[in-house]
Design a protein around this motif. Structure first.
Motif, PDB file in Angstrom:
ATOM      1  N   MET A   2       0.836  -1.189   0.000  1.00  0.00           N
ATOM      2  CA  MET A   2       0.000   0.000   0.000  1.00  0.00           C
ATOM      3  C   MET A   2       0.878   1.248   0.000  1.00  0.00           C
ATOM      4  SD  MET A   2      -3.044   1.395   2.473  1.00  0.00           S
ATOM      5  CE  MET A   2      -4.100   0.095   1.956  1.00  0.00           C
ATOM      6  N   ILE A   3       0.423   2.263  -0.683  1.00  0.00           N
ATOM      7  CA  ILE A   3       1.125   3.540  -0.747  1.00  0.00           C
ATOM      8  C   ILE A   3       0.848   4.306   0.548  1.00  0.00           C
ATOM      9  CG2 ILE A   3       1.287   5.724  -1.999  1.00  0.00           C
ATOM     10  CD1 ILE A   3       0.229   4.109  -4.468  1.00  0.00           C
ATOM     11  N   THR A   4       1.867   4.972   1.050  1.00  0.00           N
ATOM     12  CA  THR A   4       1.740   5.780   2.263  1.00  0.00           C
ATOM     13  C   THR A   4       2.169   7.195   1.957  1.00  0.00           C
ATOM     14  OG1 THR A   4       2.253   3.870   3.655  1.00  0.00           O
ATOM     15  CG2 THR A   4       2.502   6.029   4.665  1.00  0.00           C
ATOM     16  N   ILE A   5       1.383   8.163   2.447  1.00  0.00           N
ATOM     17  CA  ILE A   5       1.770   9.568   2.335  1.00  0.00           C
ATOM     18  C   ILE A   5       1.862  10.163   3.733  1.00  0.00           C
ATOM     19  CG2 ILE A   5      -0.628  10.288   1.937  1.00  0.00           C
ATOM     20  CD1 ILE A   5       0.543  12.685   0.305  1.00  0.00           C
ATOM     21  N   TYR A   6       3.007  10.783   4.008  1.00  0.00           N
ATOM     22  CA  TYR A   6       3.178  11.554   5.240  1.00  0.00           C
ATOM     23  C   TYR A   6       2.721  12.966   4.878  1.00  0.00           C
ATOM     24  CZ  TYR A   6       5.597   7.690   7.366  1.00  0.00           C
ATOM     25  OH  TYR A   6       5.894   6.462   7.902  1.00  0.00           O
ATOM     26  N   HIS A   7       1.620  13.385   5.499  1.00  0.00           N
ATOM     27  CA  HIS A   7       0.832  14.513   5.013  1.00  0.00           C
ATOM     28  C   HIS A   7       0.607  15.566   6.088  1.00  0.00           C
ATOM     29  CE1 HIS A   7      -2.352  16.524   2.791  1.00  0.00           C
ATOM     30  NE2 HIS A   7      -3.235  16.242   3.725  1.00  0.00           N
ATOM     31  N   ASN A   8       0.594  16.825   5.637  1.00  0.00           N
ATOM     32  CA  ASN A   8       0.204  17.957   6.474  1.00  0.00           C
ATOM     33  C   ASN A   8      -0.848  18.730   5.684  1.00  0.00           C
ATOM     34  OD1 ASN A   8      -0.113  20.403   7.779  1.00  0.00           O
ATOM     35  ND2 ASN A   8       2.067  20.819   7.977  1.00  0.00           N
ATOM     36  N   ASN A   9      -2.079  18.684   6.130  1.00  0.00           N
ATOM     37  CA  ASN A   9      -3.187  19.285   5.390  1.00  0.00           C
ATOM     38  C   ASN A   9      -3.065  20.807   5.258  1.00  0.00           C
ATOM     39  OD1 ASN A   9      -5.588  18.693   3.894  1.00  0.00           O
ATOM     40  ND2 ASN A   9      -6.700  19.819   5.475  1.00  0.00           N
ATOM     41  N   ARG A  10      -2.249  21.430   6.089  1.00  0.00           N
ATOM     42  CA  ARG A  10      -2.100  22.881   6.005  1.00  0.00           C
ATOM     43  C   ARG A  10      -1.114  23.296   4.916  1.00  0.00           C
ATOM     44  NH1 ARG A  10      -1.652  25.837  11.553  1.00  0.00           N
ATOM     45  NH2 ARG A  10      -2.117  27.506  10.095  1.00  0.00           N
ATOM     46  N   CYS A  11      -0.456  22.317   4.313  1.00  0.00           N
ATOM     47  CA  CYS A  11       0.557  22.585   3.290  1.00  0.00           C
ATOM     48  C   CYS A  11      -0.033  22.375   1.893  1.00  0.00           C
ATOM     49  CB  CYS A  11       1.747  21.659   3.500  1.00  0.00           C
ATOM     50  SG  CYS A  11       2.960  21.692   2.184  1.00  0.00           S
ATOM     51  N   ARG A  12       0.054  23.379   1.051  1.00  0.00           N
ATOM     52  CA  ARG A  12      -0.500  23.294  -0.306  1.00  0.00           C
ATOM     53  C   ARG A  12       0.151  22.169  -1.106  1.00  0.00           C
ATOM     54  NH1 ARG A  12       0.915  25.658  -5.185  1.00  0.00           N
ATOM     55  NH2 ARG A  12       2.453  26.978  -4.175  1.00  0.00           N
ATOM     56  N   LYS A  13       1.475  22.029  -1.035  1.00  0.00           N
ATOM     57  CA  LYS A  13       2.165  20.975  -1.790  1.00  0.00           C
ATOM     58  C   LYS A  13       1.732  19.594  -1.302  1.00  0.00           C
ATOM     59  CE  LYS A  13       4.800  23.613  -4.339  1.00  0.00           C
ATOM     60  NZ  LYS A  13       4.429  23.858  -5.702  1.00  0.00           N
ATOM     61  N   SER A  14       1.518  19.467  -0.008  1.00  0.00           N
ATOM     62  CA  SER A  14       1.065  18.195   0.537  1.00  0.00           C
ATOM     63  C   SER A  14      -0.353  17.877   0.066  1.00  0.00           C
ATOM     64  CB  SER A  14       1.149  18.238   2.069  1.00  0.00           C
ATOM     65  OG  SER A  14       1.122  16.952   2.627  1.00  0.00           O
ATOM     66  N   ARG A  15      -1.218  18.869   0.034  1.00  0.00           N
ATOM     67  CA  ARG A  15      -2.587  18.660  -0.475  1.00  0.00           C
ATOM     68  C   ARG A  15      -2.555  18.285  -1.949  1.00  0.00           C
ATOM     69  NH1 ARG A  15      -3.432  23.422   2.488  1.00  0.00           N
ATOM     70  NH2 ARG A  15      -3.684  24.613   0.549  1.00  0.00           N
ATOM     71  N   GLY A  36      -0.123  16.734  -3.446  1.00  0.00           N
ATOM     72  CA  GLY A  36       0.370  15.355  -3.486  1.00  0.00           C
ATOM     73  C   GLY A  36      -0.730  14.363  -3.168  1.00  0.00           C
ATOM     74  N   LEU A  37      -1.546  14.672  -2.183  1.00  0.00           N
ATOM     75  CA  LEU A  37      -2.665  13.809  -1.829  1.00  0.00           C
ATOM     76  C   LEU A  37      -3.652  13.711  -2.989  1.00  0.00           C
ATOM     77  CD1 LEU A  37      -3.939  12.085   0.374  1.00  0.00           C
ATOM     78  CD2 LEU A  37      -5.059  14.146   1.241  1.00  0.00           C
ATOM     79  N   ALA A  38      -3.890  14.796  -3.686  1.00  0.00           N
ATOM     80  CA  ALA A  38      -4.792  14.783  -4.840  1.00  0.00           C
ATOM     81  C   ALA A  38      -4.256  13.860  -5.940  1.00  0.00           C
ATOM     82  CB  ALA A  38      -4.977  16.198  -5.377  1.00  0.00           C
ATOM     83  N   ILE A  39      -2.944  13.837  -6.132  1.00  0.00           N
ATOM     84  CA  ILE A  39      -2.347  12.931  -7.124  1.00  0.00           C
ATOM     85  C   ILE A  39      -2.633  11.482  -6.742  1.00  0.00           C
ATOM     86  CG2 ILE A  39      -0.132  12.062  -8.017  1.00  0.00           C
ATOM     87  CD1 ILE A  39       0.819  15.039  -7.930  1.00  0.00           C
ATOM     88  N   LEU A  40      -2.500  11.170  -5.453  1.00  0.00           N
ATOM     89  CA  LEU A  40      -2.800   9.803  -5.003  1.00  0.00           C
ATOM     90  C   LEU A  40      -4.280   9.485  -5.196  1.00  0.00           C
ATOM     91  CD1 LEU A  40      -0.677   9.405  -1.749  1.00  0.00           C
ATOM     92  CD2 LEU A  40      -0.187   8.558  -4.044  1.00  0.00           C
ATOM     93  N   GLU A  41      -5.154  10.419  -4.850  1.00  0.00           N
ATOM     94  CA  GLU A  41      -6.594  10.201  -5.033  1.00  0.00           C
ATOM     95  C   GLU A  41      -6.909   9.931  -6.502  1.00  0.00           C
ATOM     96  OE1 GLU A  41      -8.208  13.782  -3.331  1.00  0.00           O
ATOM     97  OE2 GLU A  41      -8.058  12.997  -1.291  1.00  0.00           O
ATOM     98  N   ASP A  42      -6.318  10.716  -7.392  1.00  0.00           N
ATOM     99  CA  ASP A  42      -6.566  10.571  -8.820  1.00  0.00           C
ATOM    100  C   ASP A  42      -6.005   9.271  -9.388  1.00  0.00           C
ATOM    101  OD1 ASP A  42      -7.839  13.012  -8.781  1.00  0.00           O
ATOM    102  OD2 ASP A  42      -6.157  14.124  -9.660  1.00  0.00           O
ATOM    103  N   SER A  43      -5.000   8.696  -8.721  1.00  0.00           N
ATOM    104  CA  SER A  43      -4.380   7.464  -9.227  1.00  0.00           C
ATOM    105  C   SER A  43      -5.315   6.267  -9.104  1.00  0.00           C
ATOM    106  CB  SER A  43      -3.074   7.172  -8.474  1.00  0.00           C
ATOM    107  OG  SER A  43      -3.325   6.616  -7.189  1.00  0.00           O
ATOM    108  N   GLY A  44      -6.261   6.350  -8.161  1.00  0.00           N
ATOM    109  CA  GLY A  44      -7.175   5.238  -7.944  1.00  0.00           C
ATOM    110  C   GLY A  44      -6.554   4.090  -7.165  1.00  0.00           C
ATOM    111  N   LYS A  45      -5.301   4.215  -6.777  1.00  0.00           N
ATOM    112  CA  LYS A  45      -4.626   3.155  -6.030  1.00  0.00           C
ATOM    113  C   LYS A  45      -4.880   3.343  -4.538  1.00  0.00           C
ATOM    114  CE  LYS A  45      -1.110   2.650  -9.532  1.00  0.00           C
ATOM    115  NZ  LYS A  45       0.279   2.576  -9.881  1.00  0.00           N
ATOM    116  N   PRO A  46      -4.890   2.247  -3.784  1.00  0.00           N
ATOM    117  CA  PRO A  46      -5.106   2.380  -2.344  1.00  0.00           C
ATOM    118  C   PRO A  46      -3.908   3.063  -1.678  1.00  0.00           C
ATOM    119  CG  PRO A  46      -4.604   0.101  -2.911  1.00  0.00           C
ATOM    120  CD  PRO A  46      -4.705   0.848  -4.197  1.00  0.00           C
ATOM    121  N   TYR A  47      -4.215   3.891  -0.706  1.00  0.00           N
ATOM    122  CA  TYR A  47      -3.148   4.579   0.021  1.00  0.00           C
ATOM    123  C   TYR A  47      -3.586   4.833   1.452  1.00  0.00           C
ATOM    124  CZ  TYR A  47      -5.960   8.746  -0.780  1.00  0.00           C
ATOM    125  OH  TYR A  47      -6.989   9.655  -0.805  1.00  0.00           O
TER     126      TYR A  47
END
Length: 113
Positions: A1-14, A16-27
């Motif tokens: 499974m893909i893992t993202i270390y994320h900070n929702n207050r960071c634009r670049k992190s958001r 990055g999360l959108a790229i994972l969401e768009d990939s359709g792969k589990p994360y």
């Protein structure tokens, strides 16, 4: 499974999360400011990234400038600084199996999907 270390207050992190969401792969999302990685976990992440600990530090953060800048720190001291002050960890970090990237720019995430 893909893992993202994320900070929702960071634009670049958001982004990055959108790229994972768009990939359709589990994360899995780890909000590292709340669920701080241990020194061992950080060491493993740094090894996967193929970088030195100092390369994962956000050197423009106030805490770095006030407490650490200009000091001669060992790798383990730098890792400990990130554990004590997770805000210092560059973001987002995305791990897919034995591959990892810091998503700056976020498009780098696509390289490991």
């Amino acid at each position: 499974m893909i893992t993202i270390y994320h900070n929702n207050r960071c634009r670049k992190s958001r982004e990055g999360l959108a790229i994972l969401e768009d990939s359709g792969k589990p994360y899995k999302v780890i909000k590292y400011l709340e669920d701080t990685p241990s020194p061992e976990e950080l060491s493993g992440i740094i090894n996967l990234l193929g970088i030195k600990p100092i390369e994962l530090i956000r050197t423009n953060e106030a805490i770095w400038k006030s407490d650490y800048k200009g000091k001669e720190l060992s790798d383990s001291e730098i890792i400990e600084a990130m554990v004590q002050h997770p805000k210092l960890i560059e973001r987002p970090i995305v791990i897919n199996g034995n591959k990892a990237v810091v998503g700056r720019p976020p498009e780098k995430i696509s390289d490991i999907l």
